[in-house]
Write a protein that holds these residues in place. Sequence first.
Motif, mmCIF file in Angstrom:
data_model
loop_
_atom_site.group_PDB
_atom_site.id
_atom_site.type_symbol
_atom_site.label_atom_id
_atom_site.label_comp_id
_atom_site.label_asym_id
_atom_site.label_seq_id
_atom_site.Cartn_x
_atom_site.Cartn_y
_atom_site.Cartn_z
ATOM 1 N N PHE A 108 8.092 -1.858 0.430
ATOM 2 C CA PHE A 108 9.057 -1.465 1.468
ATOM 3 C C PHE A 108 8.354 -1.031 2.752
ATOM 4 C CE2 PHE A 108 12.102 -0.955 -2.124
ATOM 5 C CZ PHE A 108 13.116 -1.750 -1.608
ATOM 6 N N SER A 109 7.104 -0.594 2.641
ATOM 7 C CA SER A 109 6.392 -0.129 3.834
ATOM 8 C C SER A 109 5.674 -1.244 4.580
ATOM 9 C CB SER A 109 5.382 0.956 3.444
ATOM 10 O OG SER A 109 4.333 0.419 2.664
ATOM 11 N N ILE A 110 5.458 -2.374 3.928
ATOM 12 C CA ILE A 110 4.699 -3.461 4.564
ATOM 13 C C ILE A 110 5.359 -3.962 5.842
ATOM 14 C CG2 ILE A 110 3.988 -5.881 4.287
ATOM 15 C CD1 ILE A 110 3.239 -5.209 1.410
ATOM 16 N N PRO A 111 6.684 -4.207 5.875
ATOM 17 C CA PRO A 111 7.278 -4.701 7.119
ATOM 18 C C PRO A 111 7.256 -3.690 8.258
ATOM 19 C CG PRO A 111 8.697 -5.175 5.232
ATOM 20 C CD PRO A 111 7.654 -4.215 4.765
ATOM 21 N N GLY A 112 7.054 -2.396 7.953
ATOM 22 C CA GLY A 112 7.039 -1.379 8.996
ATOM 23 C C GLY A 112 5.814 -1.501 9.884
ATOM 24 N N ASP A 113 5.859 -0.826 10.998
ATOM 25 C CA ASP A 113 4.787 -0.942 11.977
ATOM 26 C C ASP A 113 3.616 -0.013 11.713
ATOM 27 O OD1 ASP A 113 5.987 -2.919 13.397
ATOM 28 O OD2 ASP A 113 7.071 -1.560 14.726
ATOM 29 N N ASN A 114 3.839 1.089 10.971
ATOM 30 C CA ASN A 114 2.779 2.085 10.908
ATOM 31 C C ASN A 114 2.384 2.521 9.507
ATOM 32 O OD1 ASN A 114 2.588 2.406 13.781
ATOM 33 N ND2 ASN A 114 4.566 3.444 13.697
ATOM 34 N N PHE A 115 3.363 2.785 8.625
ATOM 35 C CA PHE A 115 3.077 3.465 7.370
ATOM 36 C C PHE A 115 1.983 2.769 6.562
ATOM 37 C CE2 PHE A 115 3.684 4.199 2.855
ATOM 38 C CZ PHE A 115 3.790 5.583 2.789
ATOM 39 N N PHE A 116 2.196 1.494 6.268
ATOM 40 C CA PHE A 116 1.262 0.776 5.402
ATOM 41 C C PHE A 116 -0.103 0.624 6.066
ATOM 42 C CE2 PHE A 116 -0.640 -3.109 3.679
ATOM 43 C CZ PHE A 116 -0.628 -2.800 2.331
ATOM 44 N N ILE B 87 1.961 -9.733 -3.744
ATOM 45 C CA ILE B 87 1.047 -10.780 -3.257
ATOM 46 C C ILE B 87 1.734 -11.630 -2.198
ATOM 47 C CG2 ILE B 87 -0.113 -12.933 -3.911
ATOM 48 C CD1 ILE B 87 -0.705 -11.584 -6.626
ATOM 49 N N ILE B 88 2.972 -12.025 -2.453
ATOM 50 C CA ILE B 88 3.708 -12.854 -1.493
ATOM 51 C C ILE B 88 3.882 -12.116 -0.171
ATOM 52 C CG2 ILE B 88 5.934 -13.938 -1.010
ATOM 53 C CD1 ILE B 88 6.156 -14.477 -4.039
ATOM 54 N N MET B 89 4.256 -10.832 -0.243
ATOM 55 C CA MET B 89 4.497 -10.080 0.986
ATOM 56 C C MET B 89 3.214 -9.876 1.784
ATOM 57 S SD MET B 89 7.384 -7.275 -0.081
ATOM 58 C CE MET B 89 7.654 -6.854 1.641
ATOM 59 N N LEU B 90 2.115 -9.626 1.088
ATOM 60 C CA LEU B 90 0.845 -9.438 1.792
ATOM 61 C C LEU B 90 0.330 -10.751 2.379
ATOM 62 C CD1 LEU B 90 -0.954 -6.961 -0.619
ATOM 63 C CD2 LEU B 90 -0.172 -6.485 1.696
ATOM 64 N N SER B 91 0.710 -11.859 1.785
ATOM 65 C CA SER B 91 0.279 -13.164 2.301
ATOM 66 C C SER B 91 1.096 -13.588 3.512
ATOM 67 C CB SER B 91 0.402 -14.232 1.207
ATOM 68 O OG SER B 91 -0.418 -13.926 0.104
ATOM 69 N N HIS C 230 0.136 -8.074 10.606
ATOM 70 C CA HIS C 230 1.544 -7.758 10.796
ATOM 71 C C HIS C 230 2.405 -8.687 9.943
ATOM 72 C CE1 HIS C 230 -0.328 -6.095 14.440
ATOM 73 N NE2 HIS C 230 0.640 -5.211 14.408
ATOM 74 N N PHE C 231 3.311 -8.119 9.184
ATOM 75 C CA PHE C 231 4.205 -8.893 8.333
ATOM 76 C C PHE C 231 5.133 -9.746 9.203
ATOM 77 C CE2 PHE C 231 8.296 -9.266 6.064
ATOM 78 C CZ PHE C 231 7.854 -9.917 4.921
ATOM 79 N N GLY C 232 5.341 -10.996 8.805
ATOM 80 C CA GLY C 232 6.244 -11.870 9.541
ATOM 81 C C GLY C 232 5.728 -13.289 9.615
#
Length: 601
Positions: free
Chosen positions: A387-395, A38-42, A404-406
Amino acid sequence: MSVKSSQPRHSRSGNSPKQGSRISAIAAVALSCVGILIIMLSLTKLAGDDDVFWHLATGRWIVENYAIPHQDVFGHPYPGQEWLPTGWLWDVSTYLLYSTTNSYLPLQLLPAAVWLCIFTMLAIVMLRKNVSAPITIVILLLTLVTSFGRMRPRPLIISLLGIVLIWFLFLSFRSNWSSLKSLYVLPPIFLIWSNVHLGVIEGLATFFMIVLIEHVYALAYRKFASQKSYPFHPLNSHDIKTLWFILAISVVAVCITPFGYSTFLYVYQHTNASTLQTIKEWQPPFSGTIPDTAVLWGYEAMLFLGIVSALYLIRKKDPYQVVMYVVFGTYSLRAIRFVADFAMMTAVGTALGFQYIVDRSPFALRKWLQGSVALYLLIAFMLVTMFSIPGDNFFRDRFRYNNHFGLGIDDNIYSLPLIEFLRKNHVSGKVFNQMELGGLLLWERPDEKDFHDSRILGDSIAKEYVSILLMQPGFRDKLEKYGIDYMVLHPLDLLVSPAAMQSTVISYCSTHRETWKLVYWDDRGLVYLKNVEKFKPVIDEYEYRVLHPYLVALEKRTLDSLYARLPGSFDQELERKIRQDPGGFFTAMCLAAARHFKGTY
């Protein structure tokens, strides 16, 4: 999220759960993974949501002026236009969060905090009602997927938190986990809520529905049923009167706003504006206009499980969960905006129905679905996703999740160099801007007013905006009427189809180069200045005389002619473009044009 799964011995709901059992260590790890997910998606960059910025700009205006406006203070074309910032408390709070840290981080952490609270409440209820940990996590994950679109720093998240809190407090009282006195917290919550977001009306309606169900249920129970016929004991008359009293106080609390009854007239006008039908989030989920994304997949799954669960709950004569399905299911079919509400308010009922089915499945399957193996698989799935959320494509490719994560503003969507260009060169006046940029312009340039943003100020205003943007008959007269002397346009859709420029005011400006001078452009924005004296220094220094994206993409003959007359200008502008935006989509098109002309670059 470590929670006891036991209930008191004598429950108002008539349940007789196991006593004293606690969730296992592996279940606690799995629930913690849900929280981390939840934190990462937010924590996604601010993008695609003009609301965030004009809410910040409104909070700044209120703080600086010690007043709450009753008229539009941001748009230059419509002086005196009625506008009530009904979420003024959100605006001020989020602005103070930003200003005290000079960072977007607290604002971006806010959705994570809200969603952690929501999912903790849902998990507590499910586990206390003896739903197994694997089933609880599966339902939470489906709810999370269905709610992707609502995980942004907007006041709407407070309304989602509010309706879940009402449901949690009621279920806690009805299951003997808390006393009726706990519901007295609702009136002050409604008071705050009514000044944060107009979704308070949905919350009040939810509370009214619960109280009405209790009243009707008590009457029906006493008149028609024996205690064995119905699963729950009705509340006594004193408790029902107390519920109605708390509801009455809550109604009064909702009315305490700076705008009084005008708030409700305003929200009625707002929800009946035809402009809403052109906004994607207000369109029905199965209208064919909503893209096939993870949100829609999650919603379809929740609908399917919900139908199965509702049949079980009807059989169990559980009026509360069934009514939630009917009301929020119907609500969600109106607009994709409301699917998160449906998912959260039916999650408990869906989990109970799913648990009922699993409990009656073959022993081997039941053991597998509720045991440690299922938890390990869920943890593995969540870890891969994290682990895939910060990536540009996979998730994003697999879940069709476009955020975009960040931290900070997403420069994949917004052109921060464009904003800096306007600021550095003191470009000011009366702007025509695309709606998607309105809030950002207001926030980044507090001394300037915009033409349009995502505030719904009225259908007539939206039509004026569209008529200019799409060059409808009379649009030139409107440019003169509103005194437009520069344009800031947002061509994100042009990366998919550059031909779209032909149907927008971009083509007009690009083919009337004596009047409108292109001084800045990249893949995310263009700036055209009217050829007037006040802009002469900027035009002299920054004008693109040859290298227009419109000409490069669509007017090859005109570009050839200009190159033949001004080869030196083409070379200089291309070098400038390569320095400014080396990996840009339109830069690549310019390089292709250069190869066509000279076989170089």
